[in-house]
Design an enzyme around this catalytic site. Structure first.
Site, PDB file in Angstrom:
ATOM      1  N   MET A  92      17.053  18.150  20.624  1.00 37.42           N
ATOM      2  CA  MET A  92      16.092  16.992  20.566  1.00 37.42           C
ATOM      3  C   MET A  92      14.943  17.325  20.985  1.00 37.42           C
ATOM      4  SD  MET A  92      18.395  15.272  18.685  1.00 37.42           S
ATOM      5  CE  MET A  92      17.513  13.732  18.841  1.00 37.42           C
ATOM      6  N   ASN A 109      16.930  24.910  11.700  1.00 40.29           N
ATOM      7  CA  ASN A 109      17.327  23.806  12.289  1.00 40.29           C
ATOM      8  C   ASN A 109      18.016  22.910  11.319  1.00 40.29           C
ATOM      9  OD1 ASN A 109      17.111  21.339  13.941  1.00 40.29           O
ATOM     10  ND2 ASN A 109      15.227  20.548  12.783  1.00 40.29           N
ATOM     11  N   HIS A 111      18.363  18.774   9.805  1.00 45.14           N
ATOM     12  CA  HIS A 111      17.878  17.622   9.793  1.00 45.14           C
ATOM     13  C   HIS A 111      18.578  16.777   9.117  1.00 45.14           C
ATOM     14  CE1 HIS A 111      14.925  14.687  10.926  1.00 45.14           C
ATOM     15  NE2 HIS A 111      14.716  14.516   9.642  1.00 45.14           N
TER      16      HIS A 111
END
Ligand code: GRF
Length: 207
Positions: A92, A109, A111
């Site tokens: 985060m 990453n 998302h």
């Protein structure tokens, strides 16, 4: 081909980290999870990593006088694992530029939105508020901006009339795990090529 060394950065629950770990031990990914870097000492992902017998480095921002020192500690810790790939899995925080420059096109990453829509926090809530009819998740290489960088793959899920943030989040999460595994597997099989803002060698999925 030798197995890629995968380092996971996570802040919380760690269900994506678990999916990646499980796929490595099932040989669905040509890689081995060599460590977890976590910025919260209470995070559940730490318990998971101890079950996997994978080392964890805890680096909490509150123990540093400024973000620069914190970011530097993250770079030092990350380098100590000599990773081929860093997976942000529910991490985060925005990665510091030094980390990104140290590991070019090696940090990815996930998302919970179809980027470039709905960057940042509460992506699923943003999707509902915007009234979109499909939502989903995106795995991407990490750039210096918030949730930017070349998109590796995406999976689409429907949005229903009765959806709440919780129901939509859980429908997306169910797809996050296989989507992230597919992206990591392709990376570890040297199948991905970055060409400008495009990533070649993998496609997206409908629900
Ligand atoms: C996931 O929805 C991920 O897309 C987002 O944060 C959540 C983390 O979940 N970045 P988990 O820690 O992997 O269970």
């Amino acid at each position: 081909m030798s197995k890629k060394r995968i380092l996971i950065f996570a802040s919380g629950r760690g269900s994506n980290a678990e999916a990646i770990y499980k796929a490595t031990i099932e040989d669905k990914i040509n890689g081995v999870v060599v460590g977890v870097i976590c910025d919260h000492k209470e995070a559940f992902v730490i318990k998971r990593a101890s079950m996997w017998k994978v080392p964890v480095t805890i680096i909490e921002k509150k123990n540093f006088v400024n973000k620069m020192d914190f970011d530097e500690a993250l770079v030092v810790a990350a380098k100590s694992y000599t990773p081929d790939l860093i997976c942000l899995a529910g991490y985060m925080r925005i990665c510091g530029a030094d980390l990104i420059h140290e590991f070019p096109n090696k940090i990815i990453n996930i998302h919970p939105a179809l980027l470039p829509s709905f960057r940042g926090l509460h992506a699923q809530r943003q999707a509902l508020e915007a009234g979109v009819k499909v939502a989903g998740c995106t795995v991407h290489f990490v750039g210096t901006g918030l949730d930017d960088g070349p998109i590796i793959t995406q999976t689409v899920v429907p949005v229903y009339d009765h959806d709440t943030e919780e129901t939509l989040s859980s429908r997306i999460l169910e797809k996050e795990h296989p989507t992230y595994v597919a992206a990591v597997a392709a990376f570890c099989a040297d199948k991905l090529t970055v060409s400008g803002n495009r990533v070649l060698g993998i496609h997206g999925e409908e629900n």
